[in-house]
Motif scaffolding. Structure first.
Motif, PDB file in Angstrom:
ATOM      1  N   SER A 236      -2.171   4.953  28.950  1.00 24.31           N
ATOM      2  CA  SER A 236      -2.843   6.226  28.550  1.00 24.31           C
ATOM      3  C   SER A 236      -1.599   6.952  27.699  1.00 24.31           C
ATOM      4  O   SER A 236      -0.564   6.412  27.597  1.00 24.31           O
ATOM      5  CB  SER A 236      -2.769   7.156  29.598  1.00 24.31           C
ATOM      6  OG  SER A 236      -2.622   8.940  28.791  1.00 24.31           O
ATOM      7  N   PHE A 237      -1.287   7.604  26.582  1.00 28.41           N
ATOM      8  CA  PHE A 237      -0.545   8.275  25.442  1.00 28.41           C
ATOM      9  C   PHE A 237      -0.767   9.716  25.669  1.00 28.41           C
ATOM     10  O   PHE A 237       0.261  10.389  25.573  1.00 28.41           O
ATOM     11  CB  PHE A 237      -0.841   8.072  24.198  1.00 28.41           C
ATOM     12  CG  PHE A 237      -0.508   7.018  23.321  1.00 28.41           C
ATOM     13  CD1 PHE A 237       0.014   5.353  24.461  1.00 28.41           C
ATOM     14  CD2 PHE A 237      -1.306   6.530  22.080  1.00 28.41           C
ATOM     15  CE1 PHE A 237       0.101   4.502  23.452  1.00 28.41           C
ATOM     16  CE2 PHE A 237      -1.054   5.113  21.954  1.00 28.41           C
ATOM     17  CZ  PHE A 237       0.219   4.122  21.982  1.00 28.41           C
ATOM     18  N   VAL A 238      -1.291   9.744  26.716  1.00 30.05           N
ATOM     19  CA  VAL A 238      -1.371  11.685  27.154  1.00 30.05           C
ATOM     20  C   VAL A 238      -1.081  11.888  28.637  1.00 30.05           C
ATOM     21  O   VAL A 238      -1.532  12.360  29.304  1.00 30.05           O
ATOM     22  CB  VAL A 238      -2.838  12.187  26.793  1.00 30.05           C
ATOM     23  CG1 VAL A 238      -3.037  12.255  25.413  1.00 30.05           C
ATOM     24  CG2 VAL A 238      -3.989  11.149  27.654  1.00 30.05           C
ATOM     25  N   SER A 239       0.133  11.425  29.070  1.00 31.29           N
ATOM     26  CA  SER A 239       0.383  11.426  30.155  1.00 31.29           C
ATOM     27  C   SER A 239       1.383  11.479  31.031  1.00 31.29           C
ATOM     28  O   SER A 239       2.560  10.669  30.544  1.00 31.29           O
ATOM     29  CB  SER A 239      -0.317   9.793  31.399  1.00 31.29           C
ATOM     30  OG  SER A 239      -1.177  10.076  31.173  1.00 31.29           O
ATOM     31  N   SER A 240       2.347  12.410  30.747  1.00 27.47           N
ATOM     32  CA  SER A 240       3.712  13.080  31.290  1.00 27.47           C
ATOM     33  C   SER A 240       3.436  12.851  32.231  1.00 27.47           C
ATOM     34  O   SER A 240       2.849  13.050  33.294  1.00 27.47           O
ATOM     35  CB  SER A 240       3.899  14.578  31.341  1.00 27.47           C
ATOM     36  OG  SER A 240       3.837  15.091  30.074  1.00 27.47           O
ATOM     37  N   SER A 241       5.380  11.936  32.765  1.00 27.96           N
ATOM     38  CA  SER A 241       5.497  11.611  33.939  1.00 27.96           C
ATOM     39  C   SER A 241       4.714  11.117  34.844  1.00 27.96           C
ATOM     40  O   SER A 241       4.912  10.889  35.927  1.00 27.96           O
ATOM     41  CB  SER A 241       5.686  13.020  34.840  1.00 27.96           C
ATOM     42  OG  SER A 241       6.330  14.279  34.291  1.00 27.96           O
TER      43      SER A 241
END
Length: 336
Positions: A236-241
């Motif tokens: 994913s490029f859209v997963s923080s932490s």
């Protein structure tokens, strides 16, 4: 001393590889080429080396021994086939190519011209990967049934002044990249699972776009291996932490990796607590392996088969998503 030309600053890891080469006692950067001449000239000035706009002039230069390729993925075949034909050793960023056809053209040129080739698969050399391979070889987990691996970051999450997140805009160009999160960041789960589980026989994938990019930014792949094991691979490029996760589950035990933390448990130990193992030393980095192969003919742990299998799964995943079906895959008679 191995004299090196840098071929393009397109990829986000280009600067990292340049620094590693500059810090290496047996590598010396002598030239820069870039398909974007303005970017290339600026990079050459920063490094204090000449810029050459003509790729043939770079590759035909007898003072250059090898090239570090961080060009757009869609020109990898043209750049690397030509480099091999000029007799230049090749170090390249992943992925090798968008299609197996292009991948095999590159590997055939490498073989025909007897140049040293290494692809940057950096998690392959880390202690937890070495431990996982050893435990599987020793049968410590029994027969492998499942590999789960997740590698993700927030590179496409917008923030003030950066509508595409911290990744450069061209990382969302389907022509240059050949894909999005899976073909780039997802390479790590794919090549690790391939190494641990062996040859694959079928792929089912969903490559989605949370922010509406022309390429995927949130993807998952199920790989069926010939051994009977399943690979459940996420990126994913859209997963923080989101931590890096690697799980190996077998008939006799499990090995879990979260970031750098490693633990395992075996059925033979009953209800005993999870065990924190002593990790082996890391192998030399991919670039160090490349340098040693050139200087001393040393074998590399990262091989052409790893590059071929990575391309194989990426291409099958793209077909699976596009056609909405499970894709059965086969072997290369040469590389698998």
């Amino acid at each position: 001393m191995i004299t090196v030309a840098l071929l393009s600053k397109w990829h986000v890891h280009a600067v990292d590889y340049a620094k590693e080469a500059m810090d290496h006692p047996n590598l010396s950067i002598r030239l820069v080429w870039d398909e974007d001449p303005e970017r290339g000239r600026e990079w050459a000035r920063e490094l204090g080396v000449p810029f050459e706009a003509d790729l043939d002039a770079v590759l035909g230069n007898p003072g250059i021994d090898g090239v570090i390729v961080t060009a757009p993925t869609n020109i990898h075949r043209d750049v690397m086939v030509k480099a091999a034909q000029y007799g230049k050793h090749i170090y390249t960023e992943k992925v090798l190519a968008i299609t197996l056809e292009e991948c095999e053209e590159i590997l055939a040129a490498v073989k025909a011209n007897q140049v040293k080739f290494v692809i940057s698969l950096p998690r392959m050399v880390l202690p937890y990967t070495r431990l996982a391979q050893q435990m599987l070889a020793d049968g410590a987990l029994g027969r492998l049934t499942t590999v789960r691996c997740r590698c993700a970051h927030s590179g496409a999450v917008p923030y003030e002044g950066h509508p595409n997140g911290f990744l450069p805009a061209h990382f969302f160009d389907p022509e240059q990249c050949g894909g999005g999160a899976l073909i780039d960041l997802g390479a790590h789960p794919l090549y690790l699972s391939n190494r641990l589980a062996g040859p694959a026989r079928a792929v089912t994938a969903r490559l989605t776009t949370y922010y509406g990019h022309p390429v995927d930014d949130n993807s998952a792949v199920i790989v069926e291996y010939e051994s009977g094991a399943l690979g459940i691979l996420e990126t994913s490029f859209v997963s923080s932490s989101s931590p890096f996760l690697l799980e190996l589950h077998g008939t006799e035990g499990s090995l879990l990796v979260e970031n750098e933390g490693v633990r395992f448990k075996r059925a033979a130990d009953g209800d005993a607590c999870w065990i924190v193992p002593e990790l082996p030393e890391a192998l030399p980095s991919p670039m160090e392996q490349w340098a040693e192969a050139i200087l001393r003919g040393a074998p590399t742990d990262i091989t052409e088969i790893d590059a071929w299998r990575l391309t194989q799964i990426n291409e099958a995943a793209a077909v699976s998503h596009r056609e909405g079906k499970r894709v059965v895959i086969g072997h290369s008679p040469v590389h698998a």
